[in-house]
Design an enzyme around this catalytic site. Structure first.
Site, short mmCIF file in Angstrom:
data_model
loop_
_atom_site.label_atom_id
_atom_site.label_comp_id
_atom_site.label_asym_id
_atom_site.label_seq_id
_atom_site.Cartn_x
_atom_site.Cartn_y
_atom_site.Cartn_z
N ASP A 1 20.61 89.53 38.55
CA ASP A 1 20.25 89.41 37.14
C ASP A 1 19.83 90.76 36.57
O ASP A 1 20.22 91.12 35.45
CB ASP A 1 19.09 88.42 36.98
CG ASP A 1 19.53 86.96 36.96
OD1 ASP A 1 20.74 86.69 36.79
OD2 ASP A 1 18.65 86.09 37.10
N HIS B 1 19.41 87.09 44.00
CA HIS B 1 19.90 86.68 42.68
C HIS B 1 19.08 87.34 41.57
O HIS B 1 19.64 87.70 40.52
CB HIS B 1 19.88 85.17 42.48
CG HIS B 1 20.49 84.80 41.16
ND1 HIS B 1 21.85 84.79 40.96
CD2 HIS B 1 19.93 84.53 39.95
CE1 HIS B 1 22.10 84.52 39.69
NE2 HIS B 1 20.95 84.35 39.06
N HIS C 1 14.47 88.29 32.77
CA HIS C 1 15.32 88.82 31.71
C HIS C 1 14.52 89.54 30.62
O HIS C 1 14.92 90.61 30.16
CB HIS C 1 16.13 87.69 31.07
CG HIS C 1 17.03 86.99 32.03
ND1 HIS C 1 17.97 87.64 32.80
CD2 HIS C 1 17.13 85.67 32.36
CE1 HIS C 1 18.61 86.77 33.55
NE2 HIS C 1 18.12 85.57 33.30
N HIS D 1 25.39 87.54 34.53
CA HIS D 1 26.19 87.56 35.76
C HIS D 1 27.49 88.33 35.56
O HIS D 1 27.91 89.09 36.44
CB HIS D 1 26.47 86.14 36.24
CG HIS D 1 25.23 85.33 36.47
ND1 HIS D 1 25.25 83.96 36.58
CD2 HIS D 1 23.93 85.70 36.61
CE1 HIS D 1 24.02 83.52 36.77
NE2 HIS D 1 23.20 84.55 36.79
#
Length: 306
Positions: free
Chosen positions: A242, A238, A265, A79
């Site tokens: 990321d 969101h 991720h 973030h």
């Protein structure tokens, strides 16, 4: 000439570590040209610096973590890095007195505010952009992510959750990046999680600091947060946030189109590593005139040249 950027002065904040639940103090300081983003663990003696590079990302369970060769880590960088990417910060030293970046409200917005409070300073060196020359793609089962040539930075991102609340929301977003679009449309999107996962996470010493103060929490049917969502499509936004943070460990702002389906991720980092390993797939470019730059990094509050 389009110049590199750092922060104008040191700024500091405190928050809670998402996974440890402990108080964390974070400081962001100016850094010299061409130094990139360097994170420093000040709770260790001597302090340990870890440069933000793709090969230093060695843990991607529930967050993105930088880990050095001795196993020293700084977790949950994504973030903060989304905010750095969104405001076009090339060089900064980030000190933290814990093994993770504070979660704040679960979005990038507090970090955007922190960077804006510090001020943004242009430096006497050309800003370098990573320009995509040919497509690079990674896959994991039905999940995939790709970077391909594009004049600017476009995101084409789709998620696919069966949860009724998420399924009811828009799960596909296409957007052309600019600092103003990032701050307005992406930076406030919070991380989200499911009640059914919390017991497992806490048994594994994860999400000990998680709450409705820093995440969107869902049960089997609905959002539990009393104030609901910040955006109708907060879930996919969101995931885009990321990805912005995860891609920034490439070391430069990317010029290209990022297209992804159900990525997270791990796959984001695999994509950056695959890209950097294929040196014919990219080149570093700089621009003489602002009118020539295909991405708008309009400086909030004005810049100071140094």
């Amino acid at each position: 000439m389009i110049f590199q950027r750092t922060v104008q002065k040191m700024v500091k904040t405190t928050g809670v570590g998402l996974h440890s639940g402990n108080k964390v103090t974070l400081s962001i300081m100016p850094a010299p040209v061409n130094s990139g983003i360097v994170l420093v663990r000040t709770d260790l003696s001597p302090a340990v610096a870890i440069p933000a590079k793709a090969e230093q990302v060695r843990e991607t369970t529930m967050c993105t973590a930088l880990v050095n060769d001795e196993g020293i880590r700084i977790s949950t960088i994504e973030h903060l890095f989304a905010a750095l990417a969104g405001l076009g910060i090339d060089n900064a030293v980030i000190e933290v007195d814990a093994p993770e970046i504070p979660i704040m409200d679960g979005s990038a917005s507090p970090f955007v505010f922190l960077l804006q409070s510090a001020g943004i300073k242009e430096q006497a060196a050309p800003k370098k952009y990573l320009k995509i020359k040919r497509p690079v793609r990674v896959e994991d089962g039905d999940k995939w992510a790709e970077l391909k040539p594009f004049k600017g930075f476009r995101v084409n991102f789709k998620i696919d959750f069966a949860h009724p609340e998420i399924a009811r929301s828009q799960q596909h977003v296409v957007m052309d990046f600019s600092t103003s679009a990032f701050v307005k449309d992406i930076s406030r999107a919070r991380t989200f999680g499911f009640m059914r996962d919390i017991e497992y996470l806490r048994a594994n010493n994860l999400a000990l600091g998680g709450s409705m103060e820093n995440a969107v929490v869902l049960d089997e049917y609905r959002v539990l947060n009393p104030d609901g969502l910040r955006y109708e499509d907060e879930f996919v936004k969101h995931k885009i946030l990321d990805a912005f943070g995860d891609l920034y460990v490439a070391g430069h702002a990317i010029l290209g189109e990022f297209t992804a389906y159900k990525t997270g991720h791990a796959l984001n980092n695999q994509l950056v590593r695959a890209l950097l390993a294929q040196q014919d797939a990219w080149e570093l470019v700089s621009f003489e005139k602002e009118a020539d730059v295909p991405v708008s990094f309009t400086v909030p509050g004005g810049a100071v040249f140094a």
